[in-house]
Write a protein that holds these residues in place. Structure first.
Motif, PDB file in Angstrom:
ATOM      1  N   PHE A  69       0.840  -1.196   0.000  1.00 23.48           N
ATOM      2  CA  PHE A  69       0.000   0.000   0.000  1.00 23.48           C
ATOM      3  C   PHE A  69       0.880   1.253   0.000  1.00 23.48           C
ATOM      4  CE2 PHE A  69      -2.214   3.491   1.968  1.00 23.48           C
ATOM      5  CZ  PHE A  69      -3.458   3.473   1.361  1.00 23.48           C
ATOM      6  N   SER A  70       1.885   1.255   0.837  1.00 18.71           N
ATOM      7  CA  SER A  70       2.753   2.431   0.954  1.00 18.71           C
ATOM      8  C   SER A  70       3.464   2.745  -0.355  1.00 18.71           C
ATOM      9  CB  SER A  70       3.775   2.220   2.075  1.00 18.71           C
ATOM     10  OG  SER A  70       3.125   2.107   3.315  1.00 18.71           O
ATOM     11  N   TRP A  71       4.016   1.730  -0.995  1.00 16.01           N
ATOM     12  CA  TRP A  71       4.747   1.959  -2.240  1.00 16.01           C
ATOM     13  C   TRP A  71       3.826   2.330  -3.400  1.00 16.01           C
ATOM     14  CZ3 TRP A  71       9.481   3.247  -3.124  1.00 16.01           C
ATOM     15  CH2 TRP A  71      10.475   2.904  -2.209  1.00 16.01           C
ATOM     16  N   VAL A  72       2.722   1.615  -3.539  1.00 16.74           N
ATOM     17  CA  VAL A  72       1.859   1.838  -4.700  1.00 16.74           C
ATOM     18  C   VAL A  72       0.951   3.048  -4.501  1.00 16.74           C
ATOM     19  CG1 VAL A  72       0.062   0.838  -6.169  1.00 16.74           C
ATOM     20  CG2 VAL A  72       1.963  -0.573  -5.409  1.00 16.74           C
ATOM     21  N   GLN A  73       0.181   3.056  -3.425  1.00 17.24           N
ATOM     22  CA  GLN A  73      -0.803   4.119  -3.220  1.00 17.24           C
ATOM     23  C   GLN A  73      -0.149   5.431  -2.817  1.00 17.24           C
ATOM     24  OE1 GLN A  73      -3.842   4.750  -3.816  1.00 17.24           O
ATOM     25  NE2 GLN A  73      -4.365   6.416  -2.458  1.00 17.24           N
ATOM     26  N   MET A  74       0.756   5.375  -1.865  1.00 19.48           N
ATOM     27  CA  MET A  74       1.297   6.620  -1.327  1.00 19.48           C
ATOM     28  C   MET A  74       2.490   7.137  -2.139  1.00 19.48           C
ATOM     29  SD  MET A  74       0.736   5.541   2.641  1.00 19.48           S
ATOM     30  CE  MET A  74       0.988   7.104   3.454  1.00 19.48           C
ATOM     31  N   THR A  75       3.505   6.302  -2.334  1.00 13.19           N
ATOM     32  CA  THR A  75       4.707   6.768  -3.034  1.00 13.19           C
ATOM     33  C   THR A  75       4.457   6.959  -4.521  1.00 13.19           C
ATOM     34  OG1 THR A  75       6.141   5.688  -1.413  1.00 13.19           O
ATOM     35  CG2 THR A  75       7.128   6.257  -3.536  1.00 13.19           C
ATOM     36  N   PHE A  76       3.932   5.929  -5.190  1.00 14.40           N
ATOM     37  CA  PHE A  76       3.745   6.036  -6.639  1.00 14.40           C
ATOM     38  C   PHE A  76       2.581   6.964  -6.991  1.00 14.40           C
ATOM     39  CE2 PHE A  76       1.722   4.813 -10.613  1.00 14.40           C
ATOM     40  CZ  PHE A  76       2.749   5.123 -11.489  1.00 14.40           C
ATOM     41  N   ALA A  77       1.393   6.665  -6.468  1.00 19.12           N
ATOM     42  CA  ALA A  77       0.197   7.400  -6.873  1.00 19.12           C
ATOM     43  C   ALA A  77       0.004   8.713  -6.111  1.00 19.12           C
ATOM     44  CB  ALA A  77      -1.043   6.510  -6.718  1.00 19.12           C
ATOM     45  N   GLY A  78       0.716   8.882  -5.014  1.00 20.64           N
ATOM     46  CA  GLY A  78       0.594  10.121  -4.251  1.00 20.64           C
ATOM     47  C   GLY A  78      -0.702  10.246  -3.490  1.00 20.64           C
ATOM     48  N   GLY A  79      -1.372   9.126  -3.267  1.00 24.06           N
ATOM     49  CA  GLY A  79      -2.648   9.140  -2.560  1.00 24.06           C
ATOM     50  C   GLY A  79      -2.474   9.352  -1.075  1.00 24.06           C
ATOM     51  N   ASP A  80      -3.525   9.687  -0.446  1.00 18.21           N
ATOM     52  CA  ASP A  80      -3.470   9.894   0.994  1.00 18.21           C
ATOM     53  C   ASP A  80      -4.588   9.146   1.712  1.00 18.21           C
ATOM     54  OD1 ASP A  80      -5.613  11.378   0.216  1.00 18.21           O
ATOM     55  OD2 ASP A  80      -4.888  13.276   1.004  1.00 18.21           O
ATOM     56  N   ASP A  81      -5.031   8.052   1.106  1.00 20.04           N
ATOM     57  CA  ASP A  81      -6.038   7.234   1.772  1.00 20.04           C
ATOM     58  C   ASP A  81      -5.493   6.771   3.117  1.00 20.04           C
ATOM     59  OD1 ASP A  81      -7.732   7.473  -0.344  1.00 20.04           O
ATOM     60  OD2 ASP A  81      -7.363   5.480  -1.154  1.00 20.04           O
ATOM     61  N   SER A  82      -6.369   6.585   4.061  1.00 23.79           N
ATOM     62  CA  SER A  82      -5.965   6.112   5.378  1.00 23.79           C
ATOM     63  C   SER A  82      -6.643   4.785   5.667  1.00 23.79           C
ATOM     64  CB  SER A  82      -6.339   7.137   6.451  1.00 23.79           C
ATOM     65  OG  SER A  82      -5.600   8.306   6.279  1.00 23.79           O
ATOM     66  N   PRO A  83      -5.950   3.671   5.421  1.00 22.14           N
ATOM     67  CA  PRO A  83      -6.532   2.368   5.731  1.00 22.14           C
ATOM     68  C   PRO A  83      -6.629   2.177   7.245  1.00 22.14           C
ATOM     69  CG  PRO A  83      -4.260   2.145   5.039  1.00 22.14           C
ATOM     70  CD  PRO A  83      -4.607   3.585   4.879  1.00 22.14           C
ATOM     71  N   ALA A  84      -7.333   1.134   7.642  1.00 22.48           N
ATOM     72  CA  ALA A  84      -7.568   0.877   9.063  1.00 22.48           C
ATOM     73  C   ALA A  84      -6.274   0.762   9.858  1.00 22.48           C
ATOM     74  CB  ALA A  84      -8.400  -0.396   9.222  1.00 22.48           C
ATOM     75  N   TRP A  85      -5.238   0.170   9.277  1.00 18.47           N
ATOM     76  CA  TRP A  85      -3.997  -0.020  10.015  1.00 18.47           C
ATOM     77  C   TRP A  85      -3.227   1.279  10.250  1.00 18.47           C
ATOM     78  CZ3 TRP A  85      -0.371   1.857   6.848  1.00 18.47           C
ATOM     79  CH2 TRP A  85      -0.509   1.679   5.466  1.00 18.47           C
ATOM     80  N   GLU A  86      -3.585   2.346   9.567  1.00 20.66           N
ATOM     81  CA  GLU A  86      -2.847   3.604   9.688  1.00 20.66           C
ATOM     82  C   GLU A  86      -2.815   4.118  11.132  1.00 20.66           C
ATOM     83  OE1 GLU A  86      -0.409   6.651   8.613  1.00 20.66           O
ATOM     84  OE2 GLU A  86      -0.990   4.994   7.338  1.00 20.66           O
ATOM     85  N   THR A  87      -3.878   3.867  11.893  1.00 18.44           N
ATOM     86  CA  THR A  87      -3.922   4.344  13.277  1.00 18.44           C
ATOM     87  C   THR A  87      -2.919   3.615  14.168  1.00 18.44           C
ATOM     88  OG1 THR A  87      -5.689   2.791  13.862  1.00 18.44           O
ATOM     89  CG2 THR A  87      -6.358   5.000  13.109  1.00 18.44           C
ATOM     90  N   GLN A  88      -2.406   2.476  13.708  1.00 18.10           N
ATOM     91  CA  GLN A  88      -1.442   1.705  14.499  1.00 18.10           C
ATOM     92  C   GLN A  88       0.005   2.125  14.220  1.00 18.10           C
ATOM     93  OE1 GLN A  88      -2.481  -2.219  13.198  1.00 18.10           O
ATOM     94  NE2 GLN A  88      -4.022  -2.470  14.790  1.00 18.10           N
TER      95      GLN A  88
END
Length: 176
Positions: A69-88
């Motif tokens: 998720f970190s590499w594809v969604q955040m680093t590559f796509a620049g997204g800022d979605d917050s999946p459930a595990w983000e709070t951990q």
């Protein structure tokens, strides 16, 4: 509750296809191999830590979902979605995803990997090419989608060796 995955249901990488399809196929095979290694175990078994390490199969399921998720969604796509595990996530605590699975059901752990896989396939499918560059610059410069996918195949492959050892220690199950 146990999640069952039959190794004969693993994604098969096409022998002849375009590069994007082959990379996604190889990554899918790696994910399915991890699903198989973790299949049929209850939460306590997924939390089993092979001494002297604190590494567990549940931790690997979560870690690989987080890394992808970190590499594809955040680093590559620049997204800022917050999946459930983000709070951990805890800043400055490397390896948090490997050690925060206590109390999580097998279904939640498997679902996180599946959700990430679907997101990856959507983002990669919509990318103009494998030469497309990342939104973020992880090493001071952008990286290509090709590099991200190859990195994920490498990351999954490296951790599947760990999964083999942990699963064998739990119940003697071995196999490729």
């Amino acid at each position: 509750m146990m999640t069952i995955f039959d190794p004969t249901d693993r994604a098969q990488t096409p022998l002849v296809a375009d590069e994007k399809t082959m990379l996604l196929g190889m990554l899918a095979f790696q994910r399915d191999t991890l699903r198989w290694k973790c299949s049929g175990l209850i939460a306590e078994q997924l939390a089993f830590e092979h001494v002297p390490s604190a590494l567990s199969l549940g931790g690997l399921l979560k870690h690989l979902a987080v890394v992808e998720f970190s590499w594809v969604q955040m680093t590559f796509a620049g997204g800022d979605d917050s999946p459930a595990w983000e709070t951990q996530r805890q800043e400055g605590w490397d390896g948090w995803s490997l050690r925060t699975t206590a109390g999580e059901t097998p279904q939640v752990l498997f679902d996180s990997l599946t959700e990430t896989q679907r997101l990856t396939e959507r983002i990669v499918g919509g990318a103009p090419s494998l030469e497309a560059l990342s939104h973020e610059m992880p090493y001071g410069e952008p990286c290509s989608l090709r590099w991200v996918l190859l990195h994920l195949v490498q990351e999954h492959g490296r951790h599947l060796g760990h999964a083999d050892l942990i699963r064998e220690a739990i119940d003697g199950t071995v196999g490729i």
